[in-house]
Design a protein around this motif. Structure first.
Motif, short mmCIF file in Angstrom:
data_model
loop_
_atom_site.label_atom_id
_atom_site.label_comp_id
_atom_site.label_asym_id
_atom_site.label_seq_id
_atom_site.Cartn_x
_atom_site.Cartn_y
_atom_site.Cartn_z
N GLU A 15 0.85 -1.19 0.00
CA GLU A 15 0.00 0.00 0.00
C GLU A 15 0.88 1.24 0.00
O GLU A 15 1.90 1.29 0.69
N LYS A 17 2.59 2.29 -2.55
CA LYS A 17 3.64 2.16 -3.56
C LYS A 17 3.11 2.63 -4.90
O LYS A 17 2.06 2.20 -5.36
N THR A 18 3.84 3.53 -5.56
CA THR A 18 3.42 4.01 -6.87
C THR A 18 3.87 3.02 -7.96
O THR A 18 4.85 2.30 -7.79
N ILE A 47 -7.33 1.52 -6.69
CA ILE A 47 -6.13 2.34 -6.90
C ILE A 47 -6.51 3.81 -6.99
O ILE A 47 -7.67 4.15 -7.19
N TYR A 56 -1.29 4.39 -7.49
CA TYR A 56 -0.84 3.77 -6.24
C TYR A 56 -2.03 3.10 -5.57
O TYR A 56 -3.19 3.42 -5.85
N LYS A 57 -1.71 2.13 -4.71
CA LYS A 57 -2.76 1.47 -3.94
C LYS A 57 -2.89 2.21 -2.62
O LYS A 57 -1.92 2.30 -1.85
N PRO A 68 0.75 8.15 -0.67
CA PRO A 68 2.12 7.64 -0.56
C PRO A 68 3.00 8.64 0.20
O PRO A 68 2.70 9.83 0.27
N GLU A 72 8.16 8.89 -2.15
CA GLU A 72 7.53 7.97 -3.09
C GLU A 72 6.66 8.73 -4.09
O GLU A 72 6.67 8.47 -5.29
N ALA A 76 7.15 9.84 -8.69
CA ALA A 76 6.18 9.72 -9.77
C ALA A 76 6.28 10.88 -10.76
O ALA A 76 5.91 10.75 -11.92
#
Length: 241
Positions: A15, A17-18, A47, A56-57, A68, A72, A76
């Motif tokens: 969770e 994480k992109t 997402i 991301y989630k 995020p 992180e 992106a």
């Protein structure tokens, strides 16, 4: 099915994480189908979208849904399809280089391809110009050249202090990095070319590109940078007054 494979990937990643299309390990010709699946997953809430092609989630906590972490999220915007397209410049970079103790509330992001602006929670950024195509191999040299370009604008740093610190940084460069510094300096404004040339000459560094840098300058032009001769003895050779 492609959508099933993408869902399995999303279920496995941490969770916060992109990820982008490149991380999904799918062929480029399947990107359109993947985009439709990702849009469906976004509507389901599985997402969230960070920027074009980056997702991301979401992570849930007792305080609600979390984005995020800062670094992180920043990645992106600095990378596209796994390739670096931007780098941090301005006060944040100058702090990392030891030129100032100040930290910027709003960072600057330099990019060649597009102007990047961010206003997302704690992550706020303005756009800056990159003078060359950006890669993982050259962005640090480009950042150093930005420091030369902005030598008079570095907060809480006198010209004399900036000269001493930049001399120490340039002195620490290896032969390949020095060659890269000269190569990319040619893409910067004349005052940057003059300053880089004067620094390298003052340190006794010899390089074939140094003559090319000198020849790129107009001998009838001068640059007032507020640098004293005792700080940079070679400055007059490079039309710095």
């Amino acid at each position: 099915m492609l959508a099933t494979d993408i869902r399995k990937y999303i279920n496995k990643i941490p969770e916060g994480k992109t990820f982008g299309y490149l991380d999904l390990g799918i062929a480029r010709e399947n990107y359109l189908t993947a985009a439709k699946a990702l849009e469906r997953f976004r509507k389901e809430g599985l997402i969230k979208r960070v920027s074009k092609g980056v997702f991301y989630k979401p992570k849930l906590s007792v305080f609600g849904e979390l984005e995020p972490e800062y670094n992180e999220l920043l990645q992106a915007y600095l990378f596209e399809n796994g390739k670096r397209i931007a780098y941090i410049t301005g006060t944040s970079l100058f702090n990392q280089l030891g030129l100032t103790t100040q930290m910027a509330f709003k960072i600057k992001i330099a990019s060649r391809k597009k102007r990047i602006f961010i206003n997302r929670g704690a992550l706020k950024a303005g756009a800056a110009k990159s003078y060359a195509e950006i890669t993982d191999g050259n962005f640090q040299i480009l950042g150093l050249l930005d420091a030369f370009k902005d030598i008079k604008k570095i907060p809480d740093c006198s010209i004399a202090q900036a000269v001493r610190r930049l001399q120490a940084i340039v002195r620490s460069l290896d032969e390949k990095q020095t060659d890269e510094l000269l190569k990319y300096a040619l893409m910067y404004p004349p005052r940057v070319r003059a300053l880089v040339g004067a620094f390298l000459e003052s340190l006794g560094i010899e390089n074939q590109r140094l003559d090319k840098l000198k020849n790129s300058l107009n001998p009838l032009s001068t640059f007032e940078l507020g640098i004293k001769e005792k700080e940079l003895p070679t400055k007059s050779n490079w039309y710095i007054v």
